[in-house]
Scaffold this motif. Structure first.
Motif, PDB file in Angstrom:
ATOM      1  N   GLY A 138      37.721  77.753 -31.198  1.00  0.00           N
ATOM      2  CA  GLY A 138      37.783  78.566 -32.410  1.00  0.00           C
ATOM      3  C   GLY A 138      36.484  78.495 -33.197  1.00  0.00           C
ATOM      4  N   PHE A 139      35.897  77.302 -33.272  1.00  0.00           N
ATOM      5  CA  PHE A 139      34.615  77.158 -33.954  1.00  0.00           C
ATOM      6  C   PHE A 139      33.506  77.890 -33.209  1.00  0.00           C
ATOM      7  CE2 PHE A 139      36.408  73.715 -36.520  1.00  0.00           C
ATOM      8  CZ  PHE A 139      35.723  73.877 -37.714  1.00  0.00           C
ATOM      9  N   GLN A 140      33.682  78.058 -31.906  1.00  0.00           N
ATOM     10  CA  GLN A 140      32.653  78.740 -31.115  1.00  0.00           C
ATOM     11  C   GLN A 140      32.570  80.225 -31.436  1.00  0.00           C
ATOM     12  OE1 GLN A 140      33.411  78.920 -26.910  1.00  0.00           O
ATOM     13  NE2 GLN A 140      31.626  80.206 -26.536  1.00  0.00           N
ATOM     14  N   ALA A 141      33.643  80.811 -31.953  1.00  0.00           N
ATOM     15  CA  ALA A 141      33.686  82.262 -32.176  1.00  0.00           C
ATOM     16  C   ALA A 141      32.407  82.748 -32.849  1.00  0.00           C
ATOM     17  CB  ALA A 141      34.897  82.628 -33.034  1.00  0.00           C
ATOM     18  N   ARG A 196      26.569  68.159 -39.279  1.00  0.00           N
ATOM     19  CA  ARG A 196      26.811  67.909 -37.847  1.00  0.00           C
ATOM     20  C   ARG A 196      27.768  68.923 -37.237  1.00  0.00           C
ATOM     21  NH1 ARG A 196      29.095  62.051 -38.008  1.00  0.00           N
ATOM     22  NH2 ARG A 196      30.263  63.108 -39.672  1.00  0.00           N
ATOM     23  N   ILE A 197      28.463  69.670 -38.071  1.00  0.00           N
ATOM     24  CA  ILE A 197      29.447  70.625 -37.572  1.00  0.00           C
ATOM     25  C   ILE A 197      29.057  72.039 -37.994  1.00  0.00           C
ATOM     26  CG2 ILE A 197      31.233  68.844 -37.764  1.00  0.00           C
ATOM     27  CD1 ILE A 197      32.359  70.489 -40.162  1.00  0.00           C
ATOM     28  N   ILE A 198      29.856  73.012 -37.572  1.00  0.00           N
ATOM     29  CA  ILE A 198      29.692  74.386 -38.042  1.00  0.00           C
ATOM     30  C   ILE A 198      30.447  74.504 -39.363  1.00  0.00           C
ATOM     31  CG2 ILE A 198      30.057  76.818 -37.514  1.00  0.00           C
ATOM     32  CD1 ILE A 198      28.080  75.321 -35.650  1.00  0.00           C
ATOM     33  N   ARG A 199      29.721  74.748 -40.417  1.00  0.00           N
ATOM     34  CA  ARG A 199      30.349  74.713 -41.743  1.00  0.00           C
ATOM     35  C   ARG A 199      30.908  76.086 -42.108  1.00  0.00           C
ATOM     36  NH1 ARG A 199      25.493  72.031 -44.964  1.00  0.00           N
ATOM     37  NH2 ARG A 199      24.347  73.335 -43.482  1.00  0.00           N
ATOM     38  N   ASN A 200      32.128  76.304 -41.680  1.00  0.00           N
ATOM     39  CA  ASN A 200      32.826  77.559 -41.925  1.00  0.00           C
ATOM     40  C   ASN A 200      34.175  77.205 -42.551  1.00  0.00           C
ATOM     41  OD1 ASN A 200      34.876  79.664 -41.185  1.00  0.00           O
ATOM     42  ND2 ASN A 200      33.067  80.719 -40.413  1.00  0.00           N
ATOM     43  N   ARG A 201      34.348  77.567 -43.804  1.00  0.00           N
ATOM     44  CA  ARG A 201      35.550  77.148 -44.536  1.00  0.00           C
ATOM     45  C   ARG A 201      36.835  77.621 -43.860  1.00  0.00           C
ATOM     46  NH1 ARG A 201      36.484  75.073 -49.469  1.00  0.00           N
ATOM     47  NH2 ARG A 201      34.269  75.290 -50.011  1.00  0.00           N
ATOM     48  N   ALA A 202      36.848  78.865 -43.412  1.00  0.00           N
ATOM     49  CA  ALA A 202      38.070  79.387 -42.790  1.00  0.00           C
ATOM     50  C   ALA A 202      38.414  78.607 -41.513  1.00  0.00           C
ATOM     51  CB  ALA A 202      37.902  80.871 -42.472  1.00  0.00           C
ATOM     52  N   LYS A 203      37.398  78.245 -40.751  1.00  0.00           N
ATOM     53  CA  LYS A 203      37.652  77.498 -39.510  1.00  0.00           C
ATOM     54  C   LYS A 203      38.065  76.062 -39.806  1.00  0.00           C
ATOM     55  CE  LYS A 203      34.617  80.427 -36.719  1.00  0.00           C
ATOM     56  NZ  LYS A 203      33.386  80.523 -35.914  1.00  0.00           N
ATOM     57  N   ILE A 204      37.500  75.478 -40.839  1.00  0.00           N
ATOM     58  CA  ILE A 204      37.901  74.125 -41.241  1.00  0.00           C
ATOM     59  C   ILE A 204      39.355  74.129 -41.714  1.00  0.00           C
ATOM     60  CG2 ILE A 204      37.543  72.327 -42.982  1.00  0.00           C
ATOM     61  CD1 ILE A 204      34.505  73.051 -42.823  1.00  0.00           C
ATOM     62  N   GLN A 205      39.687  75.078 -42.556  1.00  0.00           N
ATOM     63  CA  GLN A 205      41.071  75.178 -43.033  1.00  0.00           C
ATOM     64  C   GLN A 205      42.018  75.507 -41.883  1.00  0.00           C
ATOM     65  OE1 GLN A 205      40.342  78.111 -46.111  1.00  0.00           O
ATOM     66  NE2 GLN A 205      40.310  76.543 -47.732  1.00  0.00           N
ATOM     67  N   GLY A 206      41.544  76.301 -40.932  1.00  0.00           N
ATOM     68  CA  GLY A 206      42.359  76.610 -39.761  1.00  0.00           C
ATOM     69  C   GLY A 206      42.613  75.386 -38.904  1.00  0.00           C
ATOM     70  N   LEU A 239      33.629  68.249 -45.400  1.00  0.00           N
ATOM     71  CA  LEU A 239      33.270  68.905 -44.142  1.00  0.00           C
ATOM     72  C   LEU A 239      32.298  70.057 -44.362  1.00  0.00           C
ATOM     73  CD1 LEU A 239      36.827  68.797 -42.579  1.00  0.00           C
ATOM     74  CD2 LEU A 239      34.816  67.623 -41.663  1.00  0.00           C
ATOM     75  N   MET A 240      32.441  70.746 -45.473  1.00  0.00           N
ATOM     76  CA  MET A 240      31.525  71.849 -45.771  1.00  0.00           C
ATOM     77  C   MET A 240      30.108  71.352 -46.034  1.00  0.00           C
ATOM     78  SD  MET A 240      32.800  74.871 -45.492  1.00  0.00           S
ATOM     79  CE  MET A 240      31.620  75.833 -46.450  1.00  0.00           C
TER      80      MET A 240
END
Length: 204
Positions: free
Chosen positions: A51-54, A96-106, A91-92
């Protein structure tokens, strides 16, 4: 790269085109991709990472996988399900990660859905594998052009996951997930990993 989509490496092993020449990607192709995975937590992790890869390449995620694992408590659904808005903010700010709020909440919502499936249903692994009758679909593609980007199974799984509370689980993402966790063996027939992965998928 040959016209079929295979890359011949110096070790004499033909590989699927997407592995390229990056050692990290080659190792992933040779040891993980297409190997049947039945552990429910490992399946959750891979689904979340897909999902984060999208909108990105998988190598981008692969290079950050250790960072993701650390930031998301080892992808332990029980711990992630208890994440709060403070964790989202943490996390935002984590580079080190992809900082996408919708993906984190997902990811958090997906952990809660995972727990419900574990507690009330057959378990997350069985929930997924039942869509393919418990055994990998054996692909027969000989060229890159023959590899599907989505299938009836990936559409059905994506719909079921969404109904349970997961997000970023469209049919293309789910098909990539199915390929990665060995629910479908989509190594090209000429790839040196097609046969071993097929063997792993045979009934015991």
């Amino acid at each position: 790269m040959s016209e079929t989509g295979l890359i011949d490496h110096s070790d004499g092993c033909p590989r699927c085109w997407w592995a390229g020449l990056d050692p990290l990607y080659v190792a992933y192709h040779d040891t993980e991709w297409g190997v049947p995975e039945y552990d429910g937590r490992a399946l959750y992790e891979k689904l979340i990472l897909d999902g984060f890869q999208a909108g990105l390449s998988w190598i981008t995620i692969l290079r950050r996988r250790d960072g993701f694992r650390d930031a998301f408590a080892g992808f332990d659904p029980e711990r992630i399900a208890r994440f709060t808005e403070d964790d989202v903010a943490r996390l935002m700010a984590d580079t080190r990660i992809i900082r996408n709020r919708a993906k984190i909440q997902g990811t958090i919502a997906g952990a809660r859905a995972w727990l419900r499936i574990e507690d009330q249903g057959p378990g997350f692994s069985r929930f997924l594998w039942d869509f393919v009758d418990g055994r990998p679909i054996q692909g027969k593609a000989r060229t890159r052009a023959e590899i599907a980007t989505e299938t009836p199974a990936s559409r059905a799984i994506g719909k079921a996951l969404k109904a349970e509370g997961f997000s970023f689980c469209g049919p293309t993402i789910v098909h990539a997930f199915m390929q990665a966790v060995g629910m479908v063996n989509d190594h090209l027939v000429g790839c040196h990993r097609h046969g071993p992965c097929a063997e792993l998928g045979r009934p015991r």
